[in-house]
Design a protein around this motif. Structure first.
Motif, PDB file in Angstrom:
ATOM      1  N   ALA A  37      17.380  68.895  27.129  1.00  0.00           N
ATOM      2  CA  ALA A  37      17.670  69.603  25.878  1.00  0.00           C
ATOM      3  C   ALA A  37      18.944  70.431  25.976  1.00  0.00           C
ATOM      4  O   ALA A  37      19.638  70.644  24.973  1.00  0.00           O
ATOM      5  CB  ALA A  37      16.488  70.492  25.506  1.00  0.00           C
ATOM      6  N   GLU A  82      11.594  66.248  19.063  1.00  0.00           N
ATOM      7  CA  GLU A  82      12.079  67.239  20.009  1.00  0.00           C
ATOM      8  C   GLU A  82      11.007  67.623  21.021  1.00  0.00           C
ATOM      9  O   GLU A  82      11.306  68.118  22.108  1.00  0.00           O
ATOM     10  CB  GLU A  82      12.535  68.501  19.260  1.00  0.00           C
ATOM     11  CG  GLU A  82      13.713  68.276  18.323  1.00  0.00           C
ATOM     12  CD  GLU A  82      14.985  67.950  19.076  1.00  0.00           C
ATOM     13  OE1 GLU A  82      15.117  68.385  20.230  1.00  0.00           O
ATOM     14  OE2 GLU A  82      15.844  67.250  18.512  1.00  0.00           O
ATOM     15  N   TYR A 116      21.730  69.624  27.136  1.00  0.00           N
ATOM     16  CA  TYR A 116      22.951  68.824  27.052  1.00  0.00           C
ATOM     17  C   TYR A 116      23.137  68.175  25.682  1.00  0.00           C
ATOM     18  O   TYR A 116      24.088  67.425  25.489  1.00  0.00           O
ATOM     19  CB  TYR A 116      22.930  67.745  28.145  1.00  0.00           C
ATOM     20  CG  TYR A 116      22.733  68.322  29.518  1.00  0.00           C
ATOM     21  CD1 TYR A 116      23.816  68.806  30.243  1.00  0.00           C
ATOM     22  CD2 TYR A 116      21.458  68.419  30.069  1.00  0.00           C
ATOM     23  CE1 TYR A 116      23.637  69.356  31.500  1.00  0.00           C
ATOM     24  CE2 TYR A 116      21.263  68.981  31.319  1.00  0.00           C
ATOM     25  CZ  TYR A 116      22.352  69.445  32.024  1.00  0.00           C
ATOM     26  OH  TYR A 116      22.161  70.003  33.266  1.00  0.00           O
ATOM     27  N   ARG A 117      22.221  68.452  24.764  1.00  0.00           N
ATOM     28  CA  ARG A 117      22.320  67.830  23.451  1.00  0.00           C
ATOM     29  C   ARG A 117      23.564  68.323  22.716  1.00  0.00           C
ATOM     30  O   ARG A 117      23.884  69.497  22.734  1.00  0.00           O
ATOM     31  CB  ARG A 117      21.064  68.119  22.638  1.00  0.00           C
ATOM     32  CG  ARG A 117      19.865  67.375  23.201  1.00  0.00           C
ATOM     33  CD  ARG A 117      18.592  67.766  22.526  1.00  0.00           C
ATOM     34  NE  ARG A 117      17.456  67.191  23.266  1.00  0.00           N
ATOM     35  CZ  ARG A 117      16.202  67.523  23.072  1.00  0.00           C
ATOM     36  NH1 ARG A 117      15.904  68.432  22.165  1.00  0.00           N
ATOM     37  NH2 ARG A 117      15.242  66.970  23.780  1.00  0.00           N
ATOM     38  N   GLY A 118      24.203  67.381  22.065  1.00  0.00           N
ATOM     39  CA  GLY A 118      25.436  67.701  21.358  1.00  0.00           C
ATOM     40  C   GLY A 118      26.666  67.586  22.223  1.00  0.00           C
ATOM     41  O   GLY A 118      27.795  67.695  21.730  1.00  0.00           O
ATOM     42  N   GLU A 143      26.983  64.872  24.502  1.00  0.00           N
ATOM     43  CA  GLU A 143      27.044  63.522  25.060  1.00  0.00           C
ATOM     44  C   GLU A 143      28.372  62.833  24.795  1.00  0.00           C
ATOM     45  O   GLU A 143      28.865  62.067  25.611  1.00  0.00           O
ATOM     46  CB  GLU A 143      25.912  62.653  24.490  1.00  0.00           C
ATOM     47  CG  GLU A 143      24.513  63.124  24.857  1.00  0.00           C
ATOM     48  CD  GLU A 143      23.904  63.986  23.768  1.00  0.00           C
ATOM     49  OE1 GLU A 143      24.665  64.469  22.909  1.00  0.00           O
ATOM     50  OE2 GLU A 143      22.672  64.162  23.777  1.00  0.00           O
ATOM     51  N   ALA A 179      22.096  58.750  23.351  1.00  0.00           N
ATOM     52  CA  ALA A 179      21.003  59.689  23.587  1.00  0.00           C
ATOM     53  C   ALA A 179      20.316  60.054  22.275  1.00  0.00           C
ATOM     54  O   ALA A 179      19.082  60.137  22.197  1.00  0.00           O
ATOM     55  CB  ALA A 179      21.524  60.945  24.287  1.00  0.00           C
ATOM     56  N   GLU A 180      21.113  60.270  21.211  1.00  0.00           N
ATOM     57  CA  GLU A 180      20.519  60.592  19.925  1.00  0.00           C
ATOM     58  C   GLU A 180      19.760  59.400  19.349  1.00  0.00           C
ATOM     59  O   GLU A 180      18.747  59.578  18.673  1.00  0.00           O
ATOM     60  CB  GLU A 180      21.608  61.064  18.956  1.00  0.00           C
ATOM     61  CG  GLU A 180      22.137  62.452  19.279  1.00  0.00           C
ATOM     62  CD  GLU A 180      23.102  62.950  18.223  1.00  0.00           C
ATOM     63  OE1 GLU A 180      23.256  62.271  17.178  1.00  0.00           O
ATOM     64  OE2 GLU A 180      23.711  64.007  18.441  1.00  0.00           O
ATOM     65  N   ARG A 214      16.429  59.536  20.991  1.00  0.00           N
ATOM     66  CA  ARG A 214      15.602  60.650  20.523  1.00  0.00           C
ATOM     67  C   ARG A 214      15.060  60.429  19.118  1.00  0.00           C
ATOM     68  O   ARG A 214      14.039  61.011  18.749  1.00  0.00           O
ATOM     69  CB  ARG A 214      16.403  61.959  20.577  1.00  0.00           C
ATOM     70  CG  ARG A 214      16.680  62.445  21.981  1.00  0.00           C
ATOM     71  CD  ARG A 214      17.079  63.905  21.979  1.00  0.00           C
ATOM     72  NE  ARG A 214      18.318  64.143  21.264  1.00  0.00           N
ATOM     73  CZ  ARG A 214      19.526  64.144  21.838  1.00  0.00           C
ATOM     74  NH1 ARG A 214      19.633  63.894  23.138  1.00  0.00           N
ATOM     75  NH2 ARG A 214      20.612  64.396  21.128  1.00  0.00           N
TER      76      ARG A 214
END
Length: 421
Positions: A117, A318, A119-121, A123, A264-265, A268
Motif C-alpha cells: 500500500a 483495498e 507504493y501505490r501511485g 508504479e 498494479a492498479e 487491484r
C-alpha cells in the motif's frame, strides 16, 4: 590496405572503443560494492519513498554484466524481503544514458499485501529511460490481507513496446499442475492487444482470451473471458491454502474486467463474474440428514448434492478480495436450498431458505460471523416436523407444511414442531 579491410578495421576499433567507454562508465558509476549498496538504498528511497536496507551488493562485467543484491528488506511495519535479486543489464545503452535490463531475477522473496500500500501511485513514476525485457521469479511468497501465505514462481517477457508478450505464473510443487499462461497474439482494431489464456488447476483447465487496451483518459482496460471445465473446487482452494466448504467439479463461463493506470492498479481492480455448475458436489463438514434428525445438534459428515448452480463475483479491494455468491441453488434429496452469501475481510454474511415438501415448506436460514466459526440460524424443528408430516400424511402435507415465514429470530435451538395426530 584495401578500402574494405580499412572499413572493417575502423569498425572493430570503434567497437573496442565503445566497450572501453562502457567499462569506464561502470568504473565511474560503480566504484565499489559498498558504495553501490548505498546508492541502491538511496535510489530506492528517492523513487519509492520508503527506506531500504541492503545486505550486500556484487557486480561483474566478465562473462556478462551482472549486479546482484542480497538480503534486502524495506523498513516498514511489515517488511518486503528479498533474498536474492540479480540484474543483467546491457552495457552499450549506458552510453546513451539508457538502462536496458535483459533479465531481472528474483529468488526468494516475501511480499505482504499491506506493505504494498505504501507504493501505490508510484508504479509509473520515476522510470525514465528504463527498458525491461524479462522478469523471472521463484519462491516468492505473497501474503494476503487475511494473512494467508502463497508461494509463486513464473516469468514475464516484454516487447520493445514495453507491453507483456508472454506471462506464466504457477504454484510450484503442487500434486496437480496449477498455472496461468497468457501469450500475446497481436493487436486488433482499436489498438487492443489480444492474449490467449490457458489455465490449469485442480485436474481441470480453462481456456479463453483477454484484451488489453487504452482508455480515453490514457489508462489501461482489461477485458476477457474464460471457460473452466472440470475444476475440482476443494483442490483448487487448497492449492492456495484456503479451506473450501464444498467439493465437486466446476464448469461454466467467467468474465474478467479491470481498469487502472498501471499493471498494479489493474490487478487491484480485477473483477470476475462466473456462472458455474458443480457436478458431483458435496457440502463438506455438514450432514443435512443428521442435522434435521437431531434438530441441529449433530451436523458432522457431508451432504451429497444432486445439483449445485450459482453465480460467483470476485472483486479485489483495498482490504482484500470480496466474494459474492448469488442465485445459488442446491438440491439434496427432499431439500432444495436457495441463497446468497458474501465473504469479505474474514467474515461471512449469508442468508437463504430451505424448501421441502415440494416447495410447500420454506425455512429461512442465516450464516454470519467469522469464516472459521460462523453462527448458524435455522429452524431445524420446523424442517423436521414438516418432513415427518409430509411423509406420514402426504394427502394433507400442504396443510401441515403451511409456509413458515419469520420463524427465525436467533441462532438457537427452536422448539420442535408438534407431530401429526
Amino acid at each position: 590496405m584495401t578500402p574494405s579491410r580499412r572499413r572493417w578495421t575502423i569498425a572493430a576499433a570503434s567497437f573496442v572503443a565503445l566497450l572501453a567507454a562502457a567499462w569506464l562508465a561502470l568504473i565511474v558509476f560503480v566504484p565499489s560494492d559498498d558504495e553501490l549498496a548505498l546508492r541502491v538504498e538511496a535510489e530506492f528511497e528517492s523513487r519509492l519513498g520508503q527506506k531500504l536496507v541492503v545486505g550486500s551488493v556484487q557486480w561483474r562485467l566478465l562473462g556478462g554484466a551482472m549486479v546482484e543484491v542480497r538480503d534486502a528488506h524495506t523498513v516498514q511495519p511489515e517488511s518486503i524481503r528479498v533474498r536474492r535479486l540479480t540484474v543483467h543489464p546491457e552495457l552499450l545503452p549506458l552510453l546513451r544514458r539508457q538502462i536496458v535490463i535483459d533479465r531481472l531475477e528474483v529468488e526468494g522473496a516475501e511480499v505482504p499485501r499491506d506493505a504494498l500500500a505504501a507504493y501505490r501511485g508510484r508504479e509509473k513514476g520515476g522510470q525514465g529511460s528504463l527498458l525491461l525485457r524479462e522478469v523471472v521469479f521463484s519462491d516468492v511468497t505473497y501474503i494476503s490481507y487475511s494473512g494467508i501465505p502463497v508461494v509463486y514462481a513464473g516469468e514475464i517477457r516484454f516487447g520493445d513496446d514495453a507491453m507483456p508478450q508472454h506471462l506464466r505464473i504457477e504454484r510450484p510443487e503442487m500434486a496437480q499442475p496449477t498455472s496461468l499462461e497468457a501469450r500475446r497474439e497481436g493487436a486488433v482494431e482499436g489498438g487492443a492487444y489480444v492474449y490467449r489464456l490457458q489455465l490449469q488447476a485442480a485436474g481441470g483447465s480453462a481456456q479463453g482470451q483477454a484484451r488489453l487496451s487504452t482508455t480515453p483518459e490514457g489508462g489501461m482496460r482489461l477485458q476477457g473471458e474464460l471457460e473452466p471445465r472440470g475444476v475440482e473446487v476443494e483442490s483448487l482452494l487448497k492449492a492456495f491454502n484456503r479451506r473450501s466448504p464444498i467439493s465437486g467439479l466446476a464448469s461454466g463461463k467467467t468474465e474478467l474486467s479491470a481498469e487502472g493506470d498501471s499493471y498494479a492498479e489493474l490487478f487491484r481492480s480485477l473483477h470476475t463474474r462466473s456462472v458455474l455448475r458443480v457436478e458431483r458436489a458435496r457440502i463438506l463438514r455438514f450432514n443435512m440428514e443428521k442435522a434435521v434428525k437431531s434438530l441441529g445438534e449433530d451436523r458432522s459428515g457431508e451432504t451429497a448434492l444432486e445439483s449445485l448452480n450459482g453465480v460467483v463475483d470476485t472483486q479485489n479491494t483495498e482490504q482484500g478480495m470480496k466474494t459474492e455468491f448469488t442465485q445459488v441453488k442446491a438440491v439434496s434429496g427432499p431439500y432444495t436450498a436457495y441463497g446468497r452469501a458474501t465473504l469479505y475481510r474474514r467474515q461471512i454474511d449469508a442468508e437463504g431458505k430451505v424448501e421441502t415438501g415440494g416447495g410447500v415448506v420454506e425455512v429461512p436460514f442465516t450464516v454470519k460471523g467469522p469464516t472459521r466459526e460462523p453462527e448458524f440460524g435455522i429452524a431445524w424443528g420446523a424442517i423436521a416436523g414438516a418432513v415427518a408430516g409430509t411423509a406420514v400424511l402426504p394427502g394433507i402435507g400442504t396443510v401441515l407444511g403451511a409456509k413458515i415465514g419469520g420463524v427465525l429470530s436467533a441462532p438457537t435451538r427452536p422448539q420442535a414442531e408438534p407431530k401429526a395426530p
